[in-house]
Design an enzyme around this catalytic site. Structure first.
Site, PDB file in Angstrom:
ATOM      1  CD  GLU A   1      -2.361  -1.305   2.814  1.00 46.39           C
ATOM      2  OE1 GLU A   1      -2.512  -0.294   3.516  1.00 46.39           O
ATOM      3  OE2 GLU A   1      -2.616  -2.454   3.210  1.00 46.39           O
TER       4      GLU A   1
ATOM      5  CE  LYS B   1       5.382   5.560   6.781  1.00 46.62           C
ATOM      6  NZ  LYS B   1       4.542   6.644   7.245  1.00 46.62           N
TER       7      LYS B   1
ATOM      8  CG  ASP C   1       3.858  12.656   4.394  1.00 46.54           C
ATOM      9  OD1 ASP C   1       3.752  12.408   5.613  1.00 46.54           O
ATOM     10  OD2 ASP C   1       4.724  13.405   3.922  1.00 46.54           O
TER      11      ASP C   1
ATOM     12  CE1 TYR D   1      -3.867   4.472   6.611  1.00 52.52           C
ATOM     13  CE2 TYR D   1      -3.725   2.625   8.129  1.00 52.52           C
ATOM     14  CZ  TYR D   1      -3.544   3.971   7.853  1.00 52.52           C
ATOM     15  OH  TYR D   1      -3.055   4.805   8.824  1.00 52.52           O
TER      16      TYR D   1
ATOM     17  CE  LYS E   1       9.895   7.404   6.800  1.00 57.25           C
ATOM     18  NZ  LYS E   1       9.138   7.947   7.867  1.00 57.25           N
TER      19      LYS E   1
ATOM     20  CB  CYS F   1       9.790  48.226  -5.912  1.00 54.82           C
ATOM     21  SG  CYS F   1       9.883  47.173  -7.375  1.00 54.82           S
TER      22      CYS F   1
ATOM     23  CB  CYS G   1       9.761  50.760 -10.110  1.00 52.76           C
ATOM     24  SG  CYS G   1       8.610  50.343  -8.796  1.00 52.76           S
TER      25      CYS G   1
ATOM     26  CB  CYS H   1       5.962  46.750  -6.086  1.00 54.79           C
ATOM     27  SG  CYS H   1       6.206  48.154  -7.208  1.00 54.79           S
TER      28      CYS H   1
ATOM     29  CB  CYS I   1       6.457  48.201 -10.984  1.00 50.96           C
ATOM     30  SG  CYS I   1       7.898  47.149 -10.668  1.00 50.96           S
TER      31      CYS I   1
HETATM   32  S1  IVH Z   1      -0.730   0.712   8.808  1.00 50.71           S
HETATM   33  C1  IVH Z   1      -0.656  -1.582  12.460  1.00 50.71           C
HETATM   34  N1  IVH Z   1      -0.934   1.576   6.347  1.00 50.71           N
HETATM   35  O1  IVH Z   1       2.217   5.659   8.586  1.00 50.71           O
HETATM   36  C2  IVH Z   1      -0.937  -0.683  11.353  1.00 50.71           C
HETATM   37  N2  IVH Z   1      -0.119   3.065   7.991  1.00 50.71           N
HETATM   38  O2  IVH Z   1       4.758   5.414   9.976  1.00 50.71           O
HETATM   39  C3  IVH Z   1      -0.043   0.499  11.336  1.00 50.71           C
HETATM   40  N3  IVH Z   1       0.387   5.291   7.163  1.00 50.71           N
HETATM   41  O3  IVH Z   1       0.950   5.848  11.835  1.00 50.71           O
HETATM   42  C4  IVH Z   1      -0.351   1.470  10.303  1.00 50.71           C
HETATM   43  N4  IVH Z   1      -0.169   4.910   5.071  1.00 50.71           N
HETATM   44  O4  IVH Z   1      -0.379   7.017  10.005  1.00 50.71           O
HETATM   45  C5  IVH Z   1      -0.585   1.874   7.610  1.00 50.71           C
HETATM   46  N5  IVH Z   1      -1.187   2.212   4.144  1.00 50.71           N
HETATM   47  C6  IVH Z   1      -0.845   2.510   5.392  1.00 50.71           C
HETATM   48  C7  IVH Z   1      -0.380   3.772   5.759  1.00 50.71           C
HETATM   49  C8  IVH Z   1      -0.023   4.012   7.084  1.00 50.71           C
HETATM   50  C9  IVH Z   1       0.274   5.800   5.926  1.00 50.71           C
HETATM   51  C10 IVH Z   1       0.883   6.026   8.323  1.00 50.71           C
HETATM   52  C11 IVH Z   1       0.116   5.782   9.592  1.00 50.71           C
HETATM   53  C12 IVH Z   1       1.143   5.308  10.573  1.00 50.71           C
HETATM   54  C13 IVH Z   1       2.423   5.778   9.968  1.00 50.71           C
HETATM   55  C14 IVH Z   1       3.553   4.902  10.427  1.00 50.71           C
END
Ligand code: IVH
Length: 671
Positions: A114, A116, A118, A230, A318, A412, A415, A430, A435
């Protein structure tokens, strides 16, 4: 440093406390996450080597918490766990090996991949299908109750299943997901901030977190947040034993699932996907900082257990951070087409995630002051997606005392006009309409591809034309003459003829393109097309009232007065008069009308129609001479009601406005 761990530990504690306060409480981080982590790890290491230095208030002595005193507290039905990190293929392989050692010999593991996301974790509780509570992660055990705020997020289902013919909802369901800004929504939000003279949000995640933790949910409602889901934290009435089944179940219930989530039979399949994900990162409409790999079999995952707050059955891979340190050597002052003065960082070139960066945004002078960025500082620079890189903040520890504070210029730089700062605004302006830099930026925008699309007016040409006094505003482009141009250096016959031909072609561009090119704050090509369609000419648009503009779908209470003010401004009126006199097209093409059967009638659409999208319904109404408005009033002729209508239907009932369906609409139109 090494020689005095006690002093360093104290220093680190102070820094981390300060950074944490800005991060968690004020939602305006002073340093990047990577920077924070580095300092945190340094402190933890010192404390590991010298346990006597651990103080009860050391930031290492508590798990992360973002609890705020302003919200009621919610106890989660199960701990809201986190994830351990992997930074390489080897880390992932080692993770699987460790797990296999804990499991019966011969166990085969399949995994979900999945993105990750942000964003900011949220836990939603549904009772018999109805959203009853939304909580932040908090300290993992107790979170903040942010139900009112989360209810304003359109992609959060208020009732499940979304599709009424879907499966029966479970008695109780706690789902976990991530709240975030889609990139395009975040950009639009910042555009609105700029237009309102407010500071831009630097980082989408912090902006999302700030929006969710507003005391007043009307503020949250005005921020275009999204969410993806998720996980199931707890439930009564369903049993699912695969992570993949959870994702499918959530999707069936109507929860948005992050695009790209996939099930793979082995870890090596997952590893093969990493380069693909790294390269598609920029083209996604949401920020990700890695991928999450989860053991698909949830019974096995449960068997593997938890270390601290990280389950063994899942891991975050990461991506390498897209940030670096480099020296800020100078500040360049830029003036935009609206007169906005912005500081830009000139940097010692540095390689960040595949790109050499030598310039970065310093946001605005308020931010420079808040972050105390100085010339000569080593700064942290971050790059995300295709937006311009920005300076996150200075590395204060690396100062040698020779750094020079940055102050906004008084005049500025182009000008010499004294700069002004409007009340309550962060930007300096400005104010000089003539200008040369403002004109340059206006012309640059006016001739650009998305606007009037005049070829042959590159930066050098525009500069020369302004410097030599040929152009004092955008309308002057249309009065350029062949003979005087030929006298300019490097303006040969061919160049001049091509340029004049391109300008001639631009004289006949569609009205929507002209409206875009005018650079009215907040009016991009979409709004311009709507205005051109609705008013059909600049003359008609000039007369539009704020109320009338606001009634148009897609034009809100900020944009409407902005447009009206722009057309009321004598400077702009004069500009338009000059263009008109120079033969620039100011009318839309006659619309192909099918009939006049709906002439004089105003319609409001609500809900989903059986066979027509909103756009198609609008086109149908307009093709027969009718108008579509966004809000119901006594003047509305009919409200066209589809499936799951909104409050507009209630309002129509209250005002006694007749409501019709798609069928009747077609009949009225005579189709
Ligand atoms: S699962 C036990 N799935 O990443 C389950 N987390 O660095 C733990 N996050 O606190 C989380 N996408 O806020 C999971 N597909 C994803 C995610 C995800 C983003 C975040 C989540 C977690 C943080 C951990």
């Amino acid at each position: 440093m090494q020689s005095d761990p006690a002093r360093r530990a104290a220093e680190l504690r102070e820094l981390l406390h300060r950074y944490a306060y800005y991060y968690y409480v004020l939602s305006t981080p002073l340093v990047s996450d990577a920077e924070f982590d580095q300092l945190y790890n340094e402190l933890r290491q010192i404390e590991e080597e010298h346990p006597e230095l651990i103080t009860p208030d050391s930031p290492t002595q508590r798990a992360g918490s973002d609890l705020s005193e302003e919200f009621p507290k919610v106890r989660h039905p199960a701990p809201i766990l986190s994830l351990s990190n992997a930074f390489s293929e080897q880390d992932l392989i080692a993770w699987e090996e460790r797990n296999l050692r804990l499991l019966p010999a011969g166990t085969k593991l399949s995994y979900t991949l999945e993105p990750k996301l942000d964003g900011l974790t949220v836990v939603l509780e549904y009772a018999n299908g109805v959203l009853v509570r939304a909580a932040t992660r908090g300290n993992g055990i107790i979170g903040d109750d942010v139900t009112a705020n989360v209810r304003t997020i359109r992609s959060v289902p208020l009732r499940i299943p979304l599709n009424p013919t879907g499966p029966k909802p479970p008695e109780r369901l706690f789902v976990r997901g991530e709240i975030l800004f889609l990139k395009h929504d975040f950009e639009a939000l910042n555009q609105r901030q700029i237009e309102a003279g407010l500071p831009v949000y630097v980082n989408a995640r912090n902006a999302a977190s700030g929006a969710v933790k507003q005391k007043d949910s009307r503020i949250t409602a005005n921020r275009p947040l999204s969410a993806f889901f998720y996980g199931i934290v707890d439930s009564v009435g369903i049993t699912l034993d695969k992570q993949w089944d959870i994702l499918e179940y959530l999707r069936d219930m109507g929860f948005p699932i992050a695009p790209g989530s996939e099930l793979f039979p082995t870890l090596s399949d997952i590893i093969q996907q990493i380069p693909t994900w790294e390269s598609r990162r920029d083209s996604l409409d949401f920020e990700i900082d890695g991928i999450v790999v989860k053991v698909n079999d949830l019974r096995i995952a449960a068997e593997l257990g938890v270390v601290g707050k990280d389950p063994r059955g899942a891991i975050a891979y990461k991506f390498p951070p897209r940030e670096a340190r480099t020296r800020l050597t100078a500040v360049q002052v830029n003036v935009g087409r609206t007169g906005r003065v912005v500081p830009n960082a000139v940097l010692e070139p540095v390689f960040i995630g595949g790109v050499t960066v030598s310039n970065a945004s310093l946001h605005n002078y308020d931010m420079v002051k808040k972050l105390d960025i100085r010339i000569g500082d080593i700064v942290v620079v971050q790059r995300s997606g295709d937006v311009i890189p920005y300076v996150v903040g200075p590395v204060v520890e690396l100062r040698d005392g020779d750094e020079i504070p940055i102050t906004p210029p008084e005049r500025c730089p182009f000008c010499e006009t004294p700069l002004v700062q409007e009340e309550g605004a962060v930007d300096y302006l400005c104010p000089n309409r003539y200008c040369p830099e403002r004109i340059y930026r206006q012309v640059e925008f006016f001739v650009s591809r998305g606007a009037m699309d005049i070829e042959g007016m590159g930066p050098q040409t525009v500069r020369t034309l302004i410097d030599k006094g040929f152009i004092r505003d955008t309308a002057d482009i249309f009065t350029l003459q062949r003979e005087p141009l030929l006298e300019l250096e490097r303006f040969g016959e061919k160049k001049v003829d091509n340029l004049l031909a391109a300008i001639e072609a631009a004289r006949h561009r569609p009205l929507a393109q002209l409206i875009t090119a005018l650079g009215i704050p907040g009016v991009g090509s979409t709004v311009a097309a709507v205005l051109a369609d609705r008013y059909g000419s600049i003359e008609a648009l000039e007369k539009a009232s704020v109320e009338e503009l606001q009634d148009i779908e897609g034009i809100g209470p900020v944009l409407a007065p902005g447009i009206a003010n722009w057309f009321a401004d004598p400077f702009n009126r004069q500009l338009l008069d000059k263009m008109r006199a120079a033969g620039v097209n100011m009318r839309a093409e006659e619309k192909q009308k099918k009939s006049n059967s709906l002439d004089g009638l105003t319609f409001v659409l609500t809900g989903t129609l059986p066979n027509l999208t909103r756009d198609e319904a609008t086109k149908l109404i307009e093709a027969h001479g009718g108008r579509v408005s966004s809000s119901v009033s006594k003047k509305t002729s009919y409200v066209v009601v589809g499936d799951s209508p909104g409050s507009k239907a209630d309002k129509a009932a209250k005002l006694g406005v007749p409501m019709i369906g798609e069928e009747e609409l077609r009949k009225l139109a005579g189709e």
